[in-house]
Write a protein that holds these residues in place. Structure first.
Motif, short mmCIF file in Angstrom:
data_model
loop_
_atom_site.label_atom_id
_atom_site.label_comp_id
_atom_site.label_asym_id
_atom_site.label_seq_id
_atom_site.Cartn_x
_atom_site.Cartn_y
_atom_site.Cartn_z
N ALA A 45 0.80 -1.23 0.00
CA ALA A 45 0.00 0.00 0.00
C ALA A 45 0.84 1.29 0.00
O ALA A 45 0.52 2.22 -0.75
CB ALA A 45 -0.99 0.00 1.16
N TYR A 48 1.85 2.29 -3.49
CA TYR A 48 0.77 2.86 -4.29
C TYR A 48 0.48 4.29 -3.87
O TYR A 48 0.26 5.17 -4.70
CB TYR A 48 -0.49 1.99 -4.19
CG TYR A 48 -0.39 0.77 -5.07
CD1 TYR A 48 -0.76 0.84 -6.41
CD2 TYR A 48 0.12 -0.42 -4.60
CE1 TYR A 48 -0.64 -0.25 -7.24
CE2 TYR A 48 0.25 -1.52 -5.42
CZ TYR A 48 -0.13 -1.43 -6.74
OH TYR A 48 0.00 -2.51 -7.57
N THR A 49 0.50 4.56 -2.57
CA THR A 49 0.25 5.91 -2.08
C THR A 49 1.30 6.88 -2.61
O THR A 49 0.96 7.96 -3.10
CB THR A 49 0.23 5.92 -0.54
OG1 THR A 49 -0.80 5.04 -0.10
CG2 THR A 49 -0.03 7.32 0.00
N PHE A 53 -1.66 6.78 -5.98
CA PHE A 53 -2.88 5.98 -6.03
C PHE A 53 -3.35 5.67 -4.62
O PHE A 53 -2.53 5.39 -3.74
CB PHE A 53 -2.64 4.68 -6.81
CG PHE A 53 -2.20 4.92 -8.22
CD1 PHE A 53 -3.12 5.19 -9.22
CD2 PHE A 53 -0.86 4.92 -8.55
CE1 PHE A 53 -2.71 5.45 -10.51
CE2 PHE A 53 -0.43 5.16 -9.85
CZ PHE A 53 -1.37 5.43 -10.83
N ASP A 54 -4.66 5.70 -4.40
CA ASP A 54 -5.24 5.41 -3.10
C ASP A 54 -5.54 3.92 -3.02
O ASP A 54 -6.45 3.44 -3.69
CB ASP A 54 -6.52 6.22 -2.90
CG ASP A 54 -7.21 5.94 -1.58
OD1 ASP A 54 -6.70 5.12 -0.77
OD2 ASP A 54 -8.28 6.52 -1.35
N GLN A 56 -7.07 2.35 -0.91
CA GLN A 56 -8.40 2.12 -0.34
C GLN A 56 -9.52 2.73 -1.20
O GLN A 56 -10.65 2.84 -0.75
CB GLN A 56 -8.46 2.69 1.08
CG GLN A 56 -7.44 2.10 2.03
CD GLN A 56 -7.61 0.60 2.19
OE1 GLN A 56 -8.71 0.09 2.31
NE2 GLN A 56 -6.50 -0.12 2.14
N ALA A 57 -9.20 3.15 -2.41
CA ALA A 57 -10.19 3.80 -3.27
C ALA A 57 -11.39 2.89 -3.49
O ALA A 57 -11.26 1.67 -3.58
CB ALA A 57 -9.56 4.16 -4.62
N THR A 89 -11.36 8.45 -10.34
CA THR A 89 -10.42 7.76 -9.47
C THR A 89 -9.23 7.22 -10.26
O THR A 89 -9.41 6.37 -11.14
CB THR A 89 -11.12 6.58 -8.75
OG1 THR A 89 -12.30 7.05 -8.09
CG2 THR A 89 -10.20 5.91 -7.76
#
Length: 131
Positions: A45, A48-49, A53-54, A56-57, A89
């Motif tokens: 994660a 990605y952050t 990118f989220d 948890q999107a 998103t």
């Protein structure tokens, strides 16, 4: 997998470079993706952050569609799906193929499918044929 301290060191360095303006945005984005490529494949994660990118999107995916369901080793595989979201998103889509057969151990292949933006109310069509 890299040790947690090594991961933290890479994140700290990339974050510091971003804050210091060490490179143009497009150059730093490329450096960041390359430095975190293995972590992105692992689904980590924080990688990605940091790449924007989220993890948890709120994105929905349709069931995977396959033109056929029986395959032999060496066959190419085609698949499709659609992503939807309530708001625009950005997504970084990876796929995982797992091969099993009675003779050898299971094998796994992780691949990059796309980086795109799912537009609100408009499905993002995904399709891939692997060799």
């Amino acid at each position: 997998m890299a040790a947690p301290s090594r991961r933290a060191g890479v994140l700290a360095t990339l974050t510091r470079w971003r804050a210091e303006g060490r490179a143009a945005d497009t150059e730093l984005a490329f450096i960041t993706r390359e430095a975190l490529k293995a972590r992105l494949k692992d689904g980590w994660a924080p990688a990605y952050t940091l790449t924007g990118f989220d993890p948890q999107a709120s994105v929905s995916v349709t069931p995977l569609r396959l033109p056929r369901t029986a395959y032999r080793l060496g066959d190419s595989l085609a698949f499709e799906a659609d992503l939807t979201a309530a708001t625009d998103t950005p997504v970084h889509v990876m796929y995982v193929l797992t091969r099993t057969d009675p003779v050898s151990r299971a094998g796994e292949k992780v691949g990059h499918l796309t980086r795109a933006t799912v537009k609100a109310g408009t499905p993002l069509h995904l399709a891939k044929t692997t060799p």
